[in-house]
Motif scaffolding. Structure first.
Motif, PDB file in Angstrom:
ATOM      1  N   GLY A   4       0.688  -1.127   0.160  1.00 16.67           N
ATOM      2  CA  GLY A   4      -0.008   0.045  -0.078  1.00 16.67           C
ATOM      3  C   GLY A   4       0.881   1.213  -0.050  1.00 16.67           C
ATOM      4  O   GLY A   4       0.289   2.294   0.097  1.00 16.67           O
ATOM      5  N   ALA A   5       2.101   1.090   0.018  1.00 13.59           N
ATOM      6  CA  ALA A   5       3.012   2.286  -0.101  1.00 13.59           C
ATOM      7  C   ALA A   5       3.125   3.087  -1.212  1.00 13.59           C
ATOM      8  O   ALA A   5       3.444   4.476  -1.254  1.00 13.59           O
ATOM      9  N   PHE A   6       3.241   2.570  -2.509  1.00 12.90           N
ATOM     10  CA  PHE A   6       3.592   3.159  -3.796  1.00 12.90           C
ATOM     11  C   PHE A   6       2.882   2.697  -4.832  1.00 12.90           C
ATOM     12  O   PHE A   6       3.041   1.329  -5.173  1.00 12.90           O
ATOM     13  N   LYS A   7       2.340   3.468  -5.512  1.00 13.76           N
ATOM     14  CA  LYS A   7       1.642   3.043  -6.808  1.00 13.76           C
ATOM     15  C   LYS A   7       1.875   3.908  -7.647  1.00 13.76           C
ATOM     16  O   LYS A   7       1.785   5.282  -7.616  1.00 13.76           O
ATOM     17  N   PHE A   8       2.273   3.684  -9.049  1.00 10.42           N
ATOM     18  CA  PHE A   8       2.368   4.541 -10.221  1.00 10.42           C
ATOM     19  C   PHE A   8       1.247   4.584 -10.917  1.00 10.42           C
ATOM     20  O   PHE A   8       0.339   3.485 -11.245  1.00 10.42           O
ATOM     21  N   GLU A   9       0.596   5.772 -10.986  1.00  8.68           N
ATOM     22  CA  GLU A   9      -0.698   6.032 -11.544  1.00  8.68           C
ATOM     23  C   GLU A   9      -0.818   6.701 -12.813  1.00  8.68           C
ATOM     24  O   GLU A   9       0.006   7.726 -12.920  1.00  8.68           O
TER      25      GLU A   9
END
Length: 167
Positions: free
Chosen positions: A126-131
């Motif tokens: 849940g810490a890093f997402k490329f959107e």
């Protein structure tokens, strides 16, 4: 050095039927995600960086299908690595496929003329997402990382054993 390159901005738009008028409103959306990062506390000891490679456990590049109406993106033939040609340790920009890297490891390889510095960064769930259309900013702490060898990119070591009687 201050933004993602225009050539890396992949946009899409949903088809629509409209009467031809003097103006037509087009609604484009980004397909690609963007990132900018810094390599902190990297002790180069005089080495010069030629590139940085990011390797993820999920596809970051390659071919994808984009569905503008729903915003979904489907991997066709993705690759897990991106190489960025840079000599910098700060404001390193790139474009990539949207993906959630939470709960995975991101391998960062800094290639220099004196060897390769490698960091395996664990990313919490849940810490890093490329959107799509969003710039993800992060730092990679390289403190204590030494080059993996004295060999520079493009140079090779050949180890050979001489057979008896052959000179």
């Amino acid at each position: 050095a201050t933004s993602v390159a225009e050539a890396a901005m992949i946009l899409s738009a949903a088809t629509a039927t409209t009467d031809m008028t003097e103006t037509i409103d087009l609604a484009f959306q980004h397909v690609t995600a963007y990132g900018v990062f810094n390599l902190t506390d990297l002790n180069l000891g005089g080495a010069v960086i030629s590139s940085v490679t990011l390797t993820a456990e999920k596809p970051l590049a390659g071919r994808f299908y984009s569905y503008p109406a729903s915003g979904d993106i489907e991997v066709n033939s993705g690759g897990n690595a991106i190489t960025i040609n840079t000599s910098s340790t700060e404001n390193i920009w790139f474009a990539c496929a949207p993906c959630d890297l939470g709960g995975t490891t991101l391998k960062v390889a800094v290639i220099t003329d004196k060897g390769t510095y490698i960091k395996n960064a664990s990313i919490p769930t849940g810490a890093f997402k490329f959107e799509a259309g969003v710039i993800g900013k992060f730092n990679i702490d390289m403190s204590g990382i030494a080059p993996d060898s004295g060999l520079a990119e493009g140079k090779y070591a050949i180890l050979a054993k001489r057979a008896k009687g052959n000179y």
